[in-house]
Design an enzyme around this catalytic site. Sequence first.
Site, PDB file in Angstrom:
ATOM      1  CG  ASP A   1      -3.668   9.490  -3.531  1.00 46.44           C
ATOM      2  OD1 ASP A   1      -4.494  10.227  -4.099  1.00 46.44           O
ATOM      3  OD2 ASP A   1      -2.879   9.878  -2.661  1.00 46.44           O
TER       4      ASP A   1
ATOM      5  CG  ASP B   1      -1.874   1.142   1.260  1.00 46.62           C
ATOM      6  OD1 ASP B   1      -2.323   1.559   0.183  1.00 46.62           O
ATOM      7  OD2 ASP B   1      -2.158   1.646   2.355  1.00 46.62           O
TER       8      ASP B   1
END
Length: 1325
Positions: A958, A630
């Site tokens: 994102d 991540d």
Amino acid sequence: MLPWLFAFYTIIFSRNLFSTITTPTTTTTTTAILTNKKNFSSAVRSYISTMLADNELRLRDFEEETDDTDSETELLIRHSSYLPRQQAAHATRAPSSNRRYSRLTSEHHNSNSNSNSNNHNRRTTAAQAATTATSFFSNLFSGKANRLDRSVTGQVRLRNERSRERARYNSNTSTEKKNANIKLAQTANTYRSTVGSGDYIGSMDGDVISATSSAVASANSENSNVGLQTISDPENGATTVFYQKNRRRSKQRSLGNICKFCLCSCWRKWFAPRELRARTVNLGRGSPEKFPPNEIRNQKYNFLTFLPLVLFEQFRFFLNLYFLLMALSQFIPDIRIGYPYTYWGPLSFVLMVTICREAVDDLRRHQRDREVNSQKYKRLTSSESQSFELVPSSKLKVGDVIIVEKNERVPADLILLRTSDKSGSVFVRTDQLDGETDWKLRLAVPLTQKLNRDSDLFHISASVYIEKPQNDIHSFIGTFSMRNGSEETGLNVENTLWANTVVAAGTATGIVIYTGCETRSVMNNSQPRSKVGLLDMEINGLTKVLFCAVLGLSLVMMMLKGFNGPWYRYMFRFVLLFSYIIPISLRVNLDMGKAFYSWQMQNDPEIQGTVVRSTTIPEELGRISYVLTDKTGTLTQNEMVFKKIHLGIVSHDNDTFHDVGKLIQSIAPTILNTNANSALTDQQLQNSSKQGFYSGNRMRRPEGWREWEAVKALALCHNVTPITDEDDNKSVSTASTFASSAGSVSPTKSVITIESNSAEHQYQASSPDEIALVKWTEQVGLTLIARDINSMTLQLKLNKNNGSGQNLQDGVIQFQILQLFPFTSESKRMGIIVRDVQSGEITFYLKGADVVMTSIVQYNDWLSEESGNMAREGLRTLVVAKKILTNDQYNDFETRYNAARLSVTDRVAKVASVIESLEREMELLCLTGVEDRLQDGVRPTLELLRNAGVRVWMLTGDKLETACCIAKSSQLIGRNQGLHVLRSVKTRTDAHLELNQFRRKQGHALVVSGESLEVCLQYYRPEFLELATACPAVVCCRCSPTQKAQVVQLIQKHTGKRTCAVGDGGNDVSMIQQADAGVGIEGREGRQASLAGDFSIPQFSHIAKLLLVHGRRSYKRSAALSQFVIHRGLIITTLQAVFSAVFYLSSVALYQGFLMVGYSTLYTMFPVFSLVLDQDITSSTAVTYPELYKDLAKGRSLSYKTFFIWVLISIYQGGVIMYGALILFEDEFIHIVAISFSALILTELIMVALTVRTWHRLMVLAELFSLALYLISLAVLHEYFDWEFIWSEDFLWKVSIITLVSCLPLYIIKFLRKKCSPPSYLKLS
């Protein structure tokens, strides 16, 4: 033709109706059927169609009948076929019928002796074929009532003797009788045309009817004492039998119904899934419905199921099941070899270790569950003498009203009714539910919050309608209403307290709506898959090879011995003798070794804080080919720092932030004076609401007004709450008093006093981005000092020395919160509507991602360009806008918004539609940029992994620009590597063009979005995975948690390589559980990922040593340990095989009793297990030269090549020891045992020494300890060893020569190999 016959016999056997054709003429009838296949099949087809139509017609008026009979029961018997049991009645019939039937029967039985009646026989057999088909299909289609009496081939129905049903039956009887006669006549004609014997069929039908009447008459005479009344219908031969006042049923049928009912009830209670449905809970009264108990149960077993389930799980493994069969065979005297404890001892030891481990783990789980379930809570009571009672959480039920104090866990899902805060707000921590450590604001029901005390809840008449239980923790639909219908309030997720959350501030009173397995937290718990290491699967394959070797060796022995006599007994004895080739101690040694590796990881001082939660797969870390990580919180610190703000015509960063503060301080007196002198009339208030101060003419705005509007928007548009370390509850409760006095500002002075004593304010929010924005507004002079559900207070700093000598006090600006729209992943924005208390101006503020805000704000020419520039700098961007609302506009919006919130169906969509009506033509205020700092050591860690041959993929939610920037700044993408961004792919053609373009770029990193990834996987999955897995690095942006797990699974299936997933948040749990080795980081987003992972580390940089050092050692040591244990079993099996071959192929054990048990336990266990301390290189060398990790992924330490090398070594050493002992022995067999066993023990100790790469003091101690134990055994075990021979010189030199011959050649080969072709790690050391 043949399909009809096959279907006929299949139905007979499946329906257990073979009795239909198993008469004394079974053989003849079957022969007739087969010889007259054409006639029979025609009869079958015609009778099926006739009976289907006839049966459907006759059953039509009984569709509504039930089996519940309260009065007389009527049995309707309609005869339609021949009954074999009524042959006795035929004897009393008319002579013509008897003669015909007897003639046919005699012809049937005497067809072989009478040569002149062939044609008549064919007609007879055809008629019997039709008769058999008629009888069979009459039984088959006669329905449920036919089961009451198999001897009667009629329709038996139980009919309720109620008046309306009898009347309906009487009215339809005549019509039905005619239809039945027509159908029977058609059936008879069909039989005549099919068989070609009309006279016989017609006469047989008459016989059937007469025989049926006789049978019924006899039945009546037999049952006359039970009150039967029989009525015959002369029109069609139907007979009605009345049972007067008969309340009993058939015993067989009643017993079957009872058993069926019991089984169904047990299944529904214990196994069938519970139906989830919406419910209405009455306030102050318990619910009459039954709901699951509010118990937390994480145990795997109970007292009854513990032993069976543990044994079942153990014997699922081939190794344990094999030895169980071998041990059980020792109870058979004919195949017993030696003592039973030689088999049961090792097996019992393995099982006891496993049972004890499972018992301890389950006992700990039970203790944790009992501790949680026994936690006491205050449950409100309606009694005036005692307002509440303390009850354990396991006793709570739906409808109970309980009180949850500060820092207490919420025991069940609640609707929040009241709080200690007068505004009805309370803060909760949800880190154990969604992984977020930030506080969440929850609101009480307004109708109950305004009550004076908690006991008044029992005096109001109200109910709560709640939706059915589901696993979505971010949404809820319910309604709180008074029973008289006077008031009704919609409920959403803000009015709930989910189980396993913690009240952070204040006290909450709520009503229980979901308990036990219906709570949100339990429904979101997914069972993680059971992970099995690649090494375990490889060892399982080798075990099967060894089993085949046992069978092959036993078969060879039997071929040499000859298959004479009870050869199968000798065969099984040989299998038992050679069973030690499969070592049962292998699994025990591996499990103990894995526990030791886990202990070393947790106690490594260089990676403190590491926790191993799964001790079964530590060696998986040594064979990782792909690391999927991540971004936020894993590669970055999740600490947001405000870096830049762009106002359209000017941009500010760290260097010019102080200028913003000066500008705001310069216009602060003007702002405060404007608010202080704003005692406006209604008309002026409406005009000001339309335009706002300084909003009508841009030229009238003073310098710094644009900065002021942007800073004020950032200070208001958020969900941040200020707290203090001393008493966080005090600040919230004191500030809440403002809601009760709308026009007074005095209640907030106490808050200002409290907060002003603190040098630095502390904030809590659901997002670290918002805290960064609020902290920046405090830095430039506008501080958030108080907030509750209805109000917000800002403190504006003034210049203490303005040149006039006056010491000015800081100003206070108060706002009333009218509406709050929280941030969601779907909307990607949050908004708030506030009213300035002094001026009365209503403003709608909105902030969100640039993707959604571009279409909401007014047209501009700089937003898209500047947001791209900030994203390329690695900043997280937010667009802020506002809109001035008039009172009429807000009132209209509030009416529509409240109506949408009360909707039960499609509430979310309706609420979103109302909010979107405001999000039009908003004024753009600013664009902000926040930086997420990288964690310490991220860059060198990623570089080490890349040099070690590990491909790193970054999976983030994102946006693309930010993900690319973080990938470059963290050096996920090398300096010399190119970057290919896969454009937005929406169609198959786009995917084809993009993949072809990327195929031409070799050595480039790939960047792909979640939407494009879905399209590529849909149309070109193999091609895309082939290209992506060959990339040095891949960045997947805008990925959902499900997509992250899907990517991991695709890599596993496509490449077959081992994967490692690293994450820190609740959205990474699915990815961590899917990977072969899941690593959770205990970060700012909570401990959910850390608890779900197989390994837990405090920061990402620890992953390098975890893989390169501990993963390497675990794999190398486990491979060496498993191969040596297999070698230990192979060598003793070779000894046994040579001994049996020499001594006339006898199935006698070479080593009896204790020698076999001691060989694998006392004498060799400690030196062999000491191999877990071995290491080929030091930790510093492994980190300095990460290229050494590449060889581990190839699996060369444990392969079929190394396995067969150890097999050859075992055969050589076993042959040398056994033949040496046979050659050197003198005259007694006991000397062979002493010489061979002593040489065997010494050989094993020397082989351990030859295998060790780096000596440890415990290894030396283990060698000496095992040798000392054996020497003591030589002196003590006189049953197995000759004491005088042991002390003789012959024993010493014979054992020494045998041991030297078995080990010296292997040492020479190893020495030459090390000199001529040394491994790579030896070159470095």
